[in-house]
Design a protein around this motif. Sequence first.
Motif, mmCIF file in Angstrom:
data_model
loop_
_atom_site.group_PDB
_atom_site.id
_atom_site.type_symbol
_atom_site.label_atom_id
_atom_site.label_comp_id
_atom_site.label_asym_id
_atom_site.label_seq_id
_atom_site.Cartn_x
_atom_site.Cartn_y
_atom_site.Cartn_z
ATOM 1 N N ASP A 181 92.064 43.767 -106.892
ATOM 2 C CA ASP A 181 93.164 43.107 -106.198
ATOM 3 C C ASP A 181 94.415 43.981 -106.330
ATOM 4 O OD1 ASP A 181 94.297 42.615 -108.704
ATOM 5 O OD2 ASP A 181 94.178 40.443 -108.553
ATOM 6 N N LYS A 182 95.545 43.485 -105.860
ATOM 7 C CA LYS A 182 96.762 44.313 -105.840
ATOM 8 C C LYS A 182 97.255 44.689 -107.236
ATOM 9 C CE LYS A 182 100.539 40.991 -105.663
ATOM 10 N NZ LYS A 182 101.714 40.618 -104.897
ATOM 11 N N ASN A 183 96.781 43.990 -108.265
ATOM 12 C CA ASN A 183 97.161 44.311 -109.645
ATOM 13 C C ASN A 183 96.087 45.096 -110.390
ATOM 14 O OD1 ASN A 183 99.640 43.016 -109.378
ATOM 15 N ND2 ASN A 183 98.786 41.046 -109.973
ATOM 16 N N SER A 217 90.925 34.044 -111.604
ATOM 17 C CA SER A 217 92.204 34.153 -110.883
ATOM 18 C C SER A 217 92.418 35.598 -110.448
ATOM 19 C CB SER A 217 93.360 33.661 -111.754
ATOM 20 O OG SER A 217 93.450 34.423 -112.930
ATOM 21 N N TYR A 218 93.056 35.765 -109.284
ATOM 22 C CA TYR A 218 93.284 37.085 -108.688
ATOM 23 C C TYR A 218 94.202 36.918 -107.488
ATOM 24 C CZ TYR A 218 89.699 35.437 -105.411
ATOM 25 O OH TYR A 218 88.992 34.698 -104.505
ATOM 26 N N TYR A 219 94.437 37.982 -106.754
ATOM 27 C CA TYR A 219 95.251 37.927 -105.538
ATOM 28 C C TYR A 219 94.356 38.151 -104.321
ATOM 29 C CZ TYR A 219 99.632 37.832 -108.061
ATOM 30 O OH TYR A 219 100.680 37.443 -108.849
ATOM 31 N N TRP A 220 94.543 37.322 -103.286
ATOM 32 C CA TRP A 220 93.753 37.406 -102.051
ATOM 33 C C TRP A 220 94.563 36.808 -100.905
ATOM 34 C CZ3 TRP A 220 89.562 40.098 -101.027
ATOM 35 C CH2 TRP A 220 88.818 39.826 -99.885
ATOM 36 N N PRO A 273 98.303 39.460 -99.822
ATOM 37 C CA PRO A 273 97.647 38.839 -100.980
ATOM 38 C C PRO A 273 98.594 37.917 -101.742
ATOM 39 C CG PRO A 273 97.331 41.229 -100.976
ATOM 40 C CD PRO A 273 98.364 40.912 -99.940
ATOM 41 N N VAL A 274 98.081 36.749 -102.114
ATOM 42 C CA VAL A 274 98.831 35.763 -102.894
ATOM 43 C C VAL A 274 97.935 35.285 -104.034
ATOM 44 C CG1 VAL A 274 100.266 35.010 -100.936
ATOM 45 C CG2 VAL A 274 98.088 33.864 -101.382
ATOM 46 N N PRO A 275 98.514 34.647 -105.064
ATOM 47 C CA PRO A 275 97.685 34.172 -106.176
ATOM 48 C C PRO A 275 96.628 33.160 -105.717
ATOM 49 C CG PRO A 275 100.010 34.105 -106.771
ATOM 50 C CD PRO A 275 99.939 34.399 -105.307
ATOM 51 N N LYS A 276 95.424 33.366 -106.190
ATOM 52 C CA LYS A 276 94.301 32.485 -105.856
ATOM 53 C C LYS A 276 93.448 32.319 -107.103
ATOM 54 C CE LYS A 276 90.550 31.943 -102.478
ATOM 55 N NZ LYS A 276 89.838 32.535 -101.333
ATOM 56 N N TYR A 307 94.639 28.401 -103.346
ATOM 57 C CA TYR A 307 95.803 29.270 -103.433
ATOM 58 C C TYR A 307 96.846 28.584 -104.289
ATOM 59 C CZ TYR A 307 93.353 31.745 -99.821
ATOM 60 O OH TYR A 307 92.399 32.442 -99.141
#
Length: 155
Positions: A98-100, A121-124, A132-135, A154
């Motif tokens: 993910d973005k992190n 948990s991750y960004y998608w 991408p947002v927290p999901k 989300y």
Amino acid sequence: MKKTVLFMFIGIALILLTGPVYSEETATKDEAVAKCKEAAKMAVEKGLEEALKVVNDKNGPFVWKDSYVFCIDIEKQCNIAHPERPQLIGKNLFNVKDKNGKLFFAEFINLAKEKGEGWVSYYWPKPNSSEPVPKITYVYRVPNTTAVMAAGVYE
């Protein structure tokens, strides 16, 4: 009468061309768990192939509010059903970050193998978005298979 029919036709055409309209409502964790277990039950009772057809249906019961169920094969390390992003089906995603920099797909697989179910948990990106947002996604291994049903919310 002719205008009404014309507007109905245009409305239906727009829905078909743009895909499902996702609700402003946010799916809940409880709904994600229930939908994954429902999809897994269908896979056990009707066979995995039949369940995958239903999971892939953008207008089916496993696409709701702002969420959807997708299915992973833990041996092939790829999606085998994804109603929102069908271009991901068949691609090995084990090393996708993910973005992190989080290897979230690898976490899905490892969690399913080790515990059978749980949350990652991750960004998608949300449906119809590319940002991408927290999901947080619930993964649930279908008993006696290499398939994992997953659905997220989300945050």
